[in-house]
Design an enzyme around this catalytic site. Sequence first.
Site, PDB file in Angstrom:
ATOM      1  N   GLY A 133       0.815  -1.208   0.000  1.00 26.81           N
ATOM      2  CA  GLY A 133       0.000   0.000   0.000  1.00 26.81           C
ATOM      3  C   GLY A 133       0.847   1.256   0.000  1.00 26.81           C
ATOM      4  O   GLY A 133       2.068   1.220   0.231  1.00 26.81           O
TER       5      GLY A 133
ATOM      6  N   ASP B  11      -2.172 -12.659   7.301  1.00 20.83           N
ATOM      7  CA  ASP B  11      -3.364 -12.446   6.478  1.00 20.83           C
ATOM      8  C   ASP B  11      -4.455 -11.817   7.332  1.00 20.83           C
ATOM      9  O   ASP B  11      -4.940 -12.430   8.284  1.00 20.83           O
ATOM     10  CB  ASP B  11      -3.834 -13.782   5.906  1.00 20.83           C
ATOM     11  CG  ASP B  11      -4.964 -13.632   4.901  1.00 20.83           C
ATOM     12  OD1 ASP B  11      -5.530 -12.531   4.796  1.00 20.83           O
ATOM     13  OD2 ASP B  11      -5.281 -14.632   4.232  1.00 20.83           O
TER      14      ASP B  11
ATOM     15  N   ALA C 256      -5.334  -2.266   4.925  1.00 20.73           N
ATOM     16  CA  ALA C 256      -6.778  -2.045   5.034  1.00 20.73           C
ATOM     17  C   ALA C 256      -7.483  -2.468   3.757  1.00 20.73           C
ATOM     18  O   ALA C 256      -6.864  -2.584   2.690  1.00 20.73           O
ATOM     19  CB  ALA C 256      -7.081  -0.572   5.316  1.00 20.73           C
ATOM     20  N   TYR C 257      -8.785  -2.690   3.882  1.00 26.42           N
ATOM     21  CA  TYR C 257      -9.657  -2.836   2.721  1.00 26.42           C
ATOM     22  C   TYR C 257     -10.061  -1.425   2.340  1.00 26.42           C
ATOM     23  O   TYR C 257     -10.730  -0.738   3.103  1.00 26.42           O
ATOM     24  CB  TYR C 257     -10.888  -3.668   3.098  1.00 26.42           C
ATOM     25  CG  TYR C 257     -11.869  -3.914   1.971  1.00 26.42           C
ATOM     26  CD1 TYR C 257     -12.024  -5.182   1.415  1.00 26.42           C
ATOM     27  CD2 TYR C 257     -12.664  -2.884   1.470  1.00 26.42           C
ATOM     28  CE1 TYR C 257     -12.931  -5.415   0.393  1.00 26.42           C
ATOM     29  CE2 TYR C 257     -13.564  -3.101   0.447  1.00 26.42           C
ATOM     30  CZ  TYR C 257     -13.695  -4.366  -0.092  1.00 26.42           C
ATOM     31  OH  TYR C 257     -14.594  -4.591  -1.101  1.00 26.42           O
ATOM     32  N   THR C 258      -9.629  -0.965   1.169  1.00 30.16           N
ATOM     33  CA  THR C 258      -9.839   0.435   0.797  1.00 30.16           C
ATOM     34  C   THR C 258     -10.695   0.613  -0.462  1.00 30.16           C
ATOM     35  O   THR C 258     -10.831   1.730  -0.955  1.00 30.16           O
ATOM     36  CB  THR C 258      -8.490   1.139   0.568  1.00 30.16           C
ATOM     37  OG1 THR C 258      -7.757   0.438  -0.450  1.00 30.16           O
ATOM     38  CG2 THR C 258      -7.674   1.177   1.853  1.00 30.16           C
TER      39      THR C 258
ATOM     40  N   THR D 155      -9.691   7.121   8.792  1.00 31.87           N
ATOM     41  CA  THR D 155     -10.120   7.894   7.631  1.00 31.87           C
ATOM     42  C   THR D 155     -11.179   8.938   7.953  1.00 31.87           C
ATOM     43  O   THR D 155     -11.907   8.815   8.946  1.00 31.87           O
ATOM     44  CB  THR D 155     -10.684   6.922   6.571  1.00 31.87           C
ATOM     45  OG1 THR D 155     -11.262   7.649   5.489  1.00 31.87           O
ATOM     46  CG2 THR D 155     -11.781   6.048   7.169  1.00 31.87           C
ATOM     47  N   ASP D 156     -11.269   9.938   7.084  1.00 30.12           N
ATOM     48  CA  ASP D 156     -12.334  10.941   7.179  1.00 30.12           C
ATOM     49  C   ASP D 156     -13.706  10.337   6.897  1.00 30.12           C
ATOM     50  O   ASP D 156     -14.733  10.943   7.213  1.00 30.12           O
ATOM     51  CB  ASP D 156     -12.068  12.079   6.197  1.00 30.12           C
ATOM     52  CG  ASP D 156     -11.955  11.599   4.757  1.00 30.12           C
ATOM     53  OD1 ASP D 156     -11.048  10.777   4.483  1.00 30.12           O
ATOM     54  OD2 ASP D 156     -12.764  12.023   3.902  1.00 30.12           O
TER      55      ASP D 156
ATOM     56  N   TYR E 196     -17.623   1.159   3.883  1.00 30.26           N
ATOM     57  CA  TYR E 196     -16.208   1.366   4.173  1.00 30.26           C
ATOM     58  C   TYR E 196     -16.038   2.182   5.448  1.00 30.26           C
ATOM     59  O   TYR E 196     -15.267   1.812   6.342  1.00 30.26           O
ATOM     60  CB  TYR E 196     -15.529   2.073   2.998  1.00 30.26           C
ATOM     61  CG  TYR E 196     -14.141   2.573   3.305  1.00 30.26           C
ATOM     62  CD1 TYR E 196     -13.088   1.693   3.504  1.00 30.26           C
ATOM     63  CD2 TYR E 196     -13.881   3.946   3.408  1.00 30.26           C
ATOM     64  CE1 TYR E 196     -11.805   2.159   3.798  1.00 30.26           C
ATOM     65  CE2 TYR E 196     -12.607   4.418   3.685  1.00 30.26           C
ATOM     66  CZ  TYR E 196     -11.583   3.524   3.881  1.00 30.26           C
ATOM     67  OH  TYR E 196     -10.314   3.987   4.177  1.00 30.26           O
TER      68      TYR E 196
ATOM     69  N   LYS F  30     -14.298   1.035   9.097  1.00 34.34           N
ATOM     70  CA  LYS F  30     -13.167   1.735   9.710  1.00 34.34           C
ATOM     71  C   LYS F  30     -13.536   2.267  11.093  1.00 34.34           C
ATOM     72  O   LYS F  30     -12.708   2.258  12.014  1.00 34.34           O
ATOM     73  CB  LYS F  30     -12.703   2.871   8.805  1.00 34.34           C
ATOM     74  CG  LYS F  30     -12.081   2.406   7.491  1.00 34.34           C
ATOM     75  CD  LYS F  30     -10.796   1.614   7.689  1.00 34.34           C
ATOM     76  CE  LYS F  30      -9.642   2.516   8.087  1.00 34.34           C
ATOM     77  NZ  LYS F  30      -8.347   1.751   8.175  1.00 34.34           N
TER      78      LYS F  30
END
Length: 283
Positions: A10, A31, A55-57, A96-97, A120, A124
């Site tokens: 990432g 994992d 992260a899953y983004t 995250t925002d 998402y 988070k």
Amino acid sequence: MTILVFGKTGQVARELARFSEVKCLGREDADLTAPESCSSAIHAHLPTAVINAAAYTAVDNAEEEEALATLINADAPAVMARACAALDIPFVQISTDYVFDGSGTTPWQPDHATGPLGAYGRSKLKGEENVHLAAGKHAILRTSWVVSAHGNNFVKTMLRLGADRDTLNVVADQIGGPTMARDIAAACVKIAQDLRGDPEKSGIYHFSGAPDCSWADFARAIFDQSGLSCAVNDIPSSDYPTPAARPFNSRMDCTSTAATFGIDRPDWNSSLTEILAELGALK
């Protein structure tokens, strides 16, 4: 000091790898879809601090894969945070925002009420809650609009599209602070170091580039610095629908980050120059 980082490919993880004290783990090492492997990795390496930069983004895909997003963004950090608490070492979680609803025009402070608009953001936010519940030395660093010379991001997309088009429509009603991954990485390392000596600094913090701008204005800056002659047409978000809603207001109040850790908001114009120079795209 040895800092164990979850994440290898990432944007932020690749910048963290530049630090001599950092050891990055990829999916083959731990994992996140099997969270207990993260605890095993921490106990095997016995680091002095841990940063989760994985992260899953895929914001839009998360609308159809919320369970997977939650597993990676909430369940895995919970296991990491508990392992760090058991070993009494600092844990830094990047958030995250998107945990906010994007309403109004006031910069979001860390203690403002959250209200994610989609899967998402919910995943988070659940991760933040799980890290806090672990009750160890921790910092949750919320950031926004991450860019770098690596991976897929807005800067690289604009360079690709701007090279082929005379004009480009770009959303102008979403406002935030573009943030260079290298600046986020440096902030995470500084925070981890400080938490070792002062666990009372644990909490939620914000970090984003300055000044705040729209995506359209950011695109203009990219074209200006790169010498591309592509013109930008401002459009509303309603003209560019996506499966997941984006927050209109991603302004972040970073005052407490500066006061607690001495980390000021970086100037994204200077950061953009660095990125374009690294990509060989600076005019």
